[in-house]
Design a protein around this motif. Sequence first.
Motif, mmCIF file in Angstrom:
data_model
loop_
_atom_site.group_PDB
_atom_site.id
_atom_site.type_symbol
_atom_site.label_atom_id
_atom_site.label_comp_id
_atom_site.label_asym_id
_atom_site.label_seq_id
_atom_site.Cartn_x
_atom_site.Cartn_y
_atom_site.Cartn_z
ATOM 1 N N ASP A 342 13.141 43.685 -73.906
ATOM 2 C CA ASP A 342 12.007 43.857 -74.807
ATOM 3 C C ASP A 342 11.184 42.588 -74.984
ATOM 4 O O ASP A 342 9.991 42.660 -75.315
ATOM 5 N N ALA A 343 11.794 41.425 -74.805
ATOM 6 C CA ALA A 343 11.077 40.162 -75.001
ATOM 7 C C ALA A 343 11.827 39.036 -74.319
ATOM 8 O O ALA A 343 13.033 39.124 -74.077
ATOM 9 N N SER A 373 -1.785 46.737 -71.160
ATOM 10 C CA SER A 373 -2.321 46.143 -72.373
ATOM 11 C C SER A 373 -1.931 44.670 -72.386
ATOM 12 O O SER A 373 -1.329 44.162 -71.435
ATOM 13 N N SER A 374 -2.250 43.987 -73.465
ATOM 14 C CA SER A 374 -2.082 42.536 -73.498
ATOM 15 C C SER A 374 -0.624 42.112 -73.617
ATOM 16 O O SER A 374 0.251 42.890 -74.006
ATOM 17 N N LEU A 375 -0.374 40.849 -73.279
ATOM 18 C CA LEU A 375 0.914 40.201 -73.505
ATOM 19 C C LEU A 375 0.821 39.455 -74.831
ATOM 20 O O LEU A 375 -0.086 38.636 -75.031
ATOM 21 N N VAL A 429 8.008 32.931 -77.757
ATOM 22 C CA VAL A 429 8.418 34.323 -77.579
ATOM 23 C C VAL A 429 7.228 35.119 -77.047
ATOM 24 O O VAL A 429 6.103 34.969 -77.539
ATOM 25 N N TYR A 430 7.472 35.969 -76.073
ATOM 26 C CA TYR A 430 6.390 36.796 -75.540
ATOM 27 C C TYR A 430 6.939 38.160 -75.131
ATOM 28 O O TYR A 430 8.096 38.287 -74.704
ATOM 29 N N TYR A 431 6.071 39.186 -75.260
ATOM 30 C CA TYR A 431 6.494 40.556 -74.968
ATOM 31 C C TYR A 431 5.253 41.417 -74.739
ATOM 32 O O TYR A 431 4.156 41.095 -75.241
ATOM 33 N N SER A 456 17.413 42.433 -75.856
ATOM 34 C CA SER A 456 17.794 43.743 -75.333
ATOM 35 C C SER A 456 18.523 44.519 -76.418
ATOM 36 O O SER A 456 19.467 43.994 -77.024
ATOM 37 N N SER A 457 18.075 45.753 -76.688
ATOM 38 C CA SER A 457 18.680 46.625 -77.707
ATOM 39 C C SER A 457 18.766 45.931 -79.063
ATOM 40 O O SER A 457 19.750 46.045 -79.793
#
Length: 668
Positions: A342-343, A373-375, A429-431, A456-457
């Motif tokens: 997820d990130a 879409s954007s990051l 942090v990026y997602y 993750s999860s």
Amino acid sequence: YDIHVSKSISASTSSSVGLNVSSYTSESGTGNDVLGTEFWFERDLQATATITTPNGFSLTVSPGETIDTTTANDGRILLNNTVYSGNGNRKVELIATDPTESNTPSSGTWTVSLKNNSSSSVRVDGWVSSFTIGTGPSLIQFSGGDTQSTVGIPGTATHAITVGSFMHRWRWYGADGSVHRNPAGVNRSGNISLFSSEGPRRDGTGEAYKPEIAAPGQHVISSLSQDASGKTVNTIPGGMHVRKEGTSMSAPVVAGSVALLLEEDPTLTSQEIKTLLTQTADTDGLTGTTPNTEWGYGRLNVLDAMTQLRNASGSATHSILTNDTHPNNSYKSSYQLGGGIDAHAVRFSPSSDGRLSGAYFHLDSPPANNLTSSLTVEIRDNNGGVPGSQIGSSAQISPDRLRTGTWNYTSLAFATDVQLSAGQIYYLVYYPSAPDDELHLMGENYDASGNTLYLSSGTWQEDSNFDVLARPVVSSLSGAQALPVELAAFRSQIDGRDVQLHWETASEAGNSHFKIQRQTEEKNWLTVGTVDGAGTTAKPQSYSYKVENLTYGTHRFRLRQVDLDGAIHTSEEVKAVLKPSDGLSVQAYPNPISAEGTVKVATNRSQEVTVQMYDLLGRHVAELHEGAVGPEQPAILSLEGSVFSSGTYILRVQGEYKMETTRVTVVQ
């Protein structure tokens, strides 16, 4: 290549130099297989020169003598021994060519013997002036030679700022659809370019150390001329840019930096500029102790040079915080974001107080960018070894700002507005903003730092095997004399017959207000509005002002910033060109398209229109229409989805005065 040699020849003695010519296949024709070398004495003196070919032919020239002869097996030989009027130094020159296709300069070792007939010792420098020969080609180098003193005219000029080149990019994604590396095996990022000429000047280093500075010059992405031709591996997708290298790339970087310094202080002399650049140059383990003959005084740091110009006691830092090592391509790995991850987070700790100014992201090979879409990018604090609470605001990076197979830099200062403290632990942090999107960055497993984490999860986990190639950038500025208002951006946006003016400041000191001015037809400036300033603040500020009901044509605007003490500062101009609306529209339906879709283009006046389709990497994939479209004649176009791969595409509709785009998704 070892194309330089230096000798000190004692009085009344001789010294010999070997010139090695590799085996080669001669070019067809005559006069194009050339061996050339020059020897320069540090003064005029009585000296003789003797050359001996690999086949044993020998030729001697006395001072002032020139001999031009054709040999049986070593080609045509020109040997001269003269004094150059430009500097009064003695020069011995050897040129060998092919008078016939069968009589070429022979491969092997050519020996040049120089005799000093004067009563004192003399220094001699020799250069191979033509260091390749034949097809292939093959090399010509000195025995016991070196790569020094290869800076040439005009770089040897005393008052010139001579620039070396270093590699600042290893990979790039070409228009041929592949990721390329050069050199293929070893990552030399940050190291001096192998083609970058070395000093010193042959008269020593005291008067003019050459080069003085090094700047990015290898694998630079530069503008591409429409008349240029070249390999698609060097052309960047979109066809507007090309990969270039050479000191012809690094020198403009320094020239632009000099222009910035002169903009700040137009009275600077060339020597003052050179001193600013050399005293603020960056050094590290790759540059070694400076000054030296490869780097000069180090890497260009124009931020620090500008800071020193405004206040000699000021200081500036711009630190790229790196966890990855990545010495060569064998340690490369794809690092997935999305599909259960997820990130990502990169742990870092700045060595000094500063501001998050940006970040680098290195994407993997295509198809790495699957963002619709954007990051989203954030900074978070430390919560027991994992990312905690968010600091500042989030930034959004558009998918088209992230190119595959190379580094991508994104400015984050204004979007995040994050101040960082030395020694504290933070997380970049990026997602993906869209939960189902995927992005593949590059990772490496050479020597994992443990500073890469993934979510993750709902649980953050530290990766002990890989480092992701993502690097935060922290900058600071202290002690520099601040401008009352540091204008960061000023732009115009057209809305029908209105113009919306937007401007941003990086900081303000005693800012009372802005006057918005428009240039009249008589070229005078008319104040059309006023906007209050923020007084004194270190935070970025955003402003806007709408100028309404303008006539069609070109309009120019500027800002007059007024301090609390009444001082006035004038901005650069911005231009807005108002044209009658085309009413140009484009629709694609159904969307997404699987088998067959329709594209409708309409306009409220007749004009020539082109409709083209591009993928998200900017590659042209289809030409759908080129011709007239009018109010009574819309273009109804068929789009065969079956001929395209699944993914998102851009439809670009170009009218005579306006361009419209829309996204189309193809699902197979």
